[in-house]
Write a protein that holds these residues in place. Structure first.
Motif, short mmCIF file in Angstrom:
data_model
loop_
_atom_site.label_atom_id
_atom_site.label_comp_id
_atom_site.label_asym_id
_atom_site.label_seq_id
_atom_site.Cartn_x
_atom_site.Cartn_y
_atom_site.Cartn_z
N GLY A 156 16.93 2.85 22.84
CA GLY A 156 18.17 3.86 22.58
C GLY A 156 18.65 3.54 20.91
N ASP A 157 18.34 2.43 20.69
CA ASP A 157 19.20 2.47 19.09
C ASP A 157 19.27 3.60 18.66
N LYS A 158 20.56 4.58 17.85
CA LYS A 158 20.15 5.73 16.58
C LYS A 158 19.54 4.73 15.97
N VAL A 159 18.28 5.51 14.78
CA VAL A 159 17.73 5.25 13.59
C VAL A 159 17.93 6.59 12.87
N LEU A 160 17.93 7.75 12.98
CA LEU A 160 18.27 8.44 12.07
C LEU A 160 18.23 10.14 12.73
N PHE A 161 18.85 10.18 11.98
CA PHE A 161 19.97 11.84 11.40
C PHE A 161 19.45 13.00 10.63
N GLY A 197 11.78 -3.20 20.09
CA GLY A 197 10.69 -3.63 18.96
C GLY A 197 11.26 -3.87 17.24
N GLU A 198 10.47 -3.94 16.09
CA GLU A 198 10.74 -3.84 14.91
C GLU A 198 10.45 -2.63 14.28
N ILE A 215 8.00 1.73 14.46
CA ILE A 215 8.32 0.90 14.84
C ILE A 215 7.15 0.08 15.56
N LYS A 216 7.24 -1.08 15.34
CA LYS A 216 5.90 -1.85 16.29
C LYS A 216 7.06 -2.49 17.13
N THR A 217 6.00 -2.48 17.84
CA THR A 217 6.29 -3.25 19.85
C THR A 217 5.97 -4.98 19.68
N GLU A 218 6.06 -5.77 20.55
CA GLU A 218 5.78 -6.60 20.68
C GLU A 218 4.29 -6.91 21.34
N GLU A 219 3.48 -5.75 21.90
CA GLU A 219 2.33 -6.00 22.20
C GLU A 219 1.50 -5.74 21.25
N GLY A 220 2.26 -5.06 19.72
CA GLY A 220 1.11 -4.49 18.61
C GLY A 220 1.28 -2.97 18.72
N GLY A 229 11.98 -4.43 8.88
CA GLY A 229 12.37 -5.35 9.17
C GLY A 229 13.41 -5.61 10.20
N ASP A 230 14.61 -4.37 10.30
CA ASP A 230 15.31 -4.13 12.06
C ASP A 230 14.36 -4.80 12.81
N LYS A 231 15.59 -5.37 13.72
CA LYS A 231 15.62 -5.45 15.39
C LYS A 231 16.08 -4.31 16.00
N VAL A 232 15.19 -3.26 16.86
CA VAL A 232 16.06 -1.79 17.61
C VAL A 232 15.99 -1.79 19.08
N SER A 233 16.49 -1.49 19.30
CA SER A 233 15.92 -2.29 21.53
C SER A 233 16.77 -0.48 21.76
#
Length: 152
Positions: free
Chosen positions: A101-106, A50-51, A64-69, A95-99
């Motif tokens: 499993g991507d690390k987003v926060l610690f 998502g984004e 995080i917003k998925t492609e489906e909204g 605005g970042d695109k994430v997949s």
């Protein structure tokens, strides 16, 4: 035909119902529908592709917003906003695109536990899109299947 979205567990830990979270915005589902995690780890990973549409200034919550909204809020800790970002670090910005499993926060779990609760709600903030939501309460490791969501 309805669309299904699978959310992975974003952090190691034990799954608990939202109704057991010690914050009325979550336990009364005012913020949305979902579950919470009593975390074992310090890292939060994206549960979906998502984004990033929200990064709180206090760095304790990410949207995080998925492609489906579908809009997903990961809120690390209860009363953690009062820590004013101490003990938190983000790896993403709006605005970042994430997949998945991507690390987003610690977050420094031990520090958070001294000042607040580390319990981490994971909520869908636009539940009107959901037809059904199945929780895998056996999930315990980041990346495990957590939610199977059918959209309307």
């Amino acid at each position: 035909m309805s669309k299904e979205i699978k959310l992975s567990l974003p952090i190691d830990g034990k799954i608990i119902p939202l109704t057991e979270v010690n914050d009325y915005l979550f336990n009364k589902k005012i913020m949305g529908e979902g579950i919470a995690v009593n975390p074992d780890g310090n890292f939060v990973y994206s549960p979906v592709d998502g984004e990033i549409n929200l990064v709180y200034d206090a760095k304790h919550a990410i949207g995080i917003k998925t492609e489906e909204g579908l809009q997903i809020l990961i809120h690390v800790g209860i009363d953690s906003v009062k820590l004013e970002s101490r003990g938190f670090a983000t790896y993403v910005k709006v605005g970042d695109k994430v997949s998945r499993g991507d690390k987003v926060l610690f977050f420094d779990k031990e520090f958070v536990e001294k000042k607040a609760s580390p319990v981490t709600p994971i909520v869908i903030t636009n539940p009107e899109l959901i037809e059904s939501l199945d929780v895998n309460y056996k999930a315990s490791k980041a990346g495990d299947l957590l939610l199977n969501i059918k959209l309307k």
